[in-house]
Scaffold this motif. Structure first.
Motif, short mmCIF file in Angstrom:
data_model
loop_
_atom_site.label_atom_id
_atom_site.label_comp_id
_atom_site.label_asym_id
_atom_site.label_seq_id
_atom_site.Cartn_x
_atom_site.Cartn_y
_atom_site.Cartn_z
N THR A 60 -0.68 -26.94 -14.11
CA THR A 60 0.66 -27.45 -14.41
C THR A 60 0.85 -27.65 -15.91
O THR A 60 1.79 -27.11 -16.51
CB THR A 60 0.90 -28.77 -13.67
N TRP A 61 -0.03 -28.43 -16.53
CA TRP A 61 0.17 -28.70 -17.96
C TRP A 61 -0.10 -27.47 -18.80
O TRP A 61 0.51 -27.27 -19.86
CB TRP A 61 -0.61 -29.91 -18.45
N GLY A 62 -1.01 -26.62 -18.36
CA GLY A 62 -1.28 -25.39 -19.10
C GLY A 62 -0.08 -24.47 -19.12
O GLY A 62 0.29 -23.91 -20.16
N MET A 63 0.56 -24.29 -17.97
CA MET A 63 1.74 -23.42 -17.90
C MET A 63 2.91 -24.05 -18.66
O MET A 63 3.67 -23.33 -19.32
CB MET A 63 2.12 -23.15 -16.45
N ALA A 64 3.06 -25.36 -18.58
CA ALA A 64 4.13 -26.02 -19.34
C ALA A 64 3.91 -25.82 -20.85
O ALA A 64 4.86 -25.51 -21.59
CB ALA A 64 4.18 -27.51 -19.00
N VAL A 77 7.72 -16.06 -34.79
CA VAL A 77 6.72 -15.02 -35.06
C VAL A 77 6.93 -13.74 -34.27
O VAL A 77 6.17 -12.79 -34.42
CB VAL A 77 5.29 -15.55 -34.81
N GLY A 78 7.92 -13.72 -33.39
CA GLY A 78 8.19 -12.53 -32.59
C GLY A 78 7.55 -12.63 -31.22
O GLY A 78 6.63 -13.43 -31.00
N PRO A 79 8.01 -11.80 -30.28
CA PRO A 79 7.57 -11.94 -28.90
C PRO A 79 6.10 -11.58 -28.66
O PRO A 79 5.42 -12.24 -27.87
CB PRO A 79 8.50 -11.01 -28.12
N VAL A 80 5.58 -10.57 -29.30
CA VAL A 80 4.20 -10.16 -29.05
C VAL A 80 3.22 -11.20 -29.59
O VAL A 80 2.29 -11.62 -28.89
CB VAL A 80 3.92 -8.76 -29.67
N ALA A 81 3.43 -11.64 -30.82
CA ALA A 81 2.54 -12.65 -31.40
C ALA A 81 2.66 -13.97 -30.63
O ALA A 81 1.65 -14.65 -30.39
CB ALA A 81 2.89 -12.87 -32.87
N ALA A 82 3.87 -14.31 -30.23
CA ALA A 82 4.06 -15.55 -29.46
C ALA A 82 3.32 -15.48 -28.13
O ALA A 82 2.70 -16.46 -27.70
CB ALA A 82 5.55 -15.80 -29.23
N LEU A 83 3.37 -14.32 -27.48
CA LEU A 83 2.65 -14.14 -26.22
C LEU A 83 1.15 -14.30 -26.42
O LEU A 83 0.46 -14.97 -25.63
CB LEU A 83 2.97 -12.77 -25.61
N TRP A 84 0.61 -13.70 -27.46
CA TRP A 84 -0.82 -13.82 -27.75
C TRP A 84 -1.21 -15.27 -28.03
O TRP A 84 -2.19 -15.78 -27.48
CB TRP A 84 -1.22 -12.93 -28.92
N ILE A 85 -0.46 -15.93 -28.88
CA ILE A 85 -0.78 -17.32 -29.25
C ILE A 85 -0.67 -18.23 -28.03
O ILE A 85 -1.58 -19.03 -27.76
CB ILE A 85 0.15 -17.81 -30.39
N SER A 86 0.41 -18.10 -27.28
CA SER A 86 0.59 -18.94 -26.09
C SER A 86 -0.51 -18.70 -25.07
O SER A 86 -1.02 -19.64 -24.46
CB SER A 86 1.96 -18.66 -25.45
N SER A 87 -0.88 -17.45 -24.88
CA SER A 87 -1.94 -17.12 -23.92
C SER A 87 -3.28 -17.68 -24.36
O SER A 87 -4.04 -18.22 -23.54
CB SER A 87 -2.05 -15.60 -23.75
N ILE A 88 -3.59 -17.58 -25.63
CA ILE A 88 -4.86 -18.11 -26.14
C ILE A 88 -4.91 -19.62 -25.99
O ILE A 88 -5.92 -20.18 -25.58
CB ILE A 88 -5.08 -17.67 -27.60
N VAL A 89 -3.81 -20.29 -26.30
CA VAL A 89 -3.77 -21.76 -26.14
C VAL A 89 -3.90 -22.13 -24.67
O VAL A 89 -4.66 -23.04 -24.30
CB VAL A 89 -2.47 -22.34 -26.75
N PHE A 90 -3.19 -21.42 -23.78
CA PHE A 90 -3.24 -21.68 -22.34
C PHE A 90 -4.66 -21.51 -21.80
O PHE A 90 -5.24 -22.40 -21.18
CB PHE A 90 -2.27 -20.75 -21.62
N LEU A 91 -5.25 -20.36 -22.06
CA LEU A 91 -6.59 -20.08 -21.55
C LEU A 91 -7.66 -20.92 -22.26
O LEU A 91 -8.62 -21.37 -21.64
CB LEU A 91 -6.90 -18.59 -21.67
#
Length: 176
Positions: A60-64, A77-91
């Motif tokens: 729950t908190w990870g996805m939020a 930073v743009g969609p690709v960089a944002a996806l990478w950063i968000s994924s790294i923080v989530f995982l």
């Protein structure tokens, strides 16, 4: 006696309503009710219990966190960089919690009972009685401890008893 006036609110939120774990009753559709009792390994510290609660709520908190970072980072930073950063923080957050709870995560005991209205199931009824007795003993131990009727050792003993009884009732395939 528990003094909740000096404990910070965030700490009380992380430690939950019960120091031994949690109790959930979830009525669902079609007359089905799901009961879940979670008991943490007795003797672990309040910090360890808080880490376990954070780990158990990680989806729950990870996805939020992931979604909030996406919303904030895409324009910056743009969609690709944002996806990478968000994924790294989530995982990374999930991995960090998994590693910090590794020593006692496997000791968490969970009992789930599902009851269906209008269905006669002797096994489910027997399991519900055991669930009810364990939950009642744990809640009563909390009440007595909070009221100052018992010492921390007595409270811990009640948690140990319930914890051990849950191990006896668990199917062989789920014992650890």
């Amino acid at each position: 006696m528990n003094d909740t006036t000096t404990t910070p609110r965030w700490r009380r939120l992380l430690d939950g309503g019960h120091s031994w774990g949690s109790l959930e009753v979830s009525p669902t559709r079609y007359g089905v009710t799901r009961y879940r009792l979670v008991v943490f390994p007795p003797g672990i510290s309040a910090d360890d219990r808080a880490r376990l609660r954070i780990w158990r709520a990680w989806p729950t908190w990870g996805m939020a966190t992931f979604l909030v970072l996406e919303i904030l980072l895409v324009p910056a930073v743009g969609p690709v960089a944002a996806l990478w950063i968000s994924s790294i923080v989530f995982l990374g957050g999930g991995l960090a919690m998994m590693l910090t709870t590794a020593a006692y995560r496997g000791g968490v005991r969970t009992m789930i009972v599902i009851r269906r209205a209008g269905v006669h199931d002797p096994q489910a009824a027997e399991r519900f009685v055991e669930f009810y007795v364990l939950a009642h003993e744990l809640i009563e131990a909390d009440r007595a401890f909070g009221a100052g009727e018992t010492q921390p050792v007595g409270h811990e003993l009640a948690v140990w008893r319930a914890y051990d009884r849950m191990a006896v009732r668990a199917p062989v395939a789920t014992r650890r």
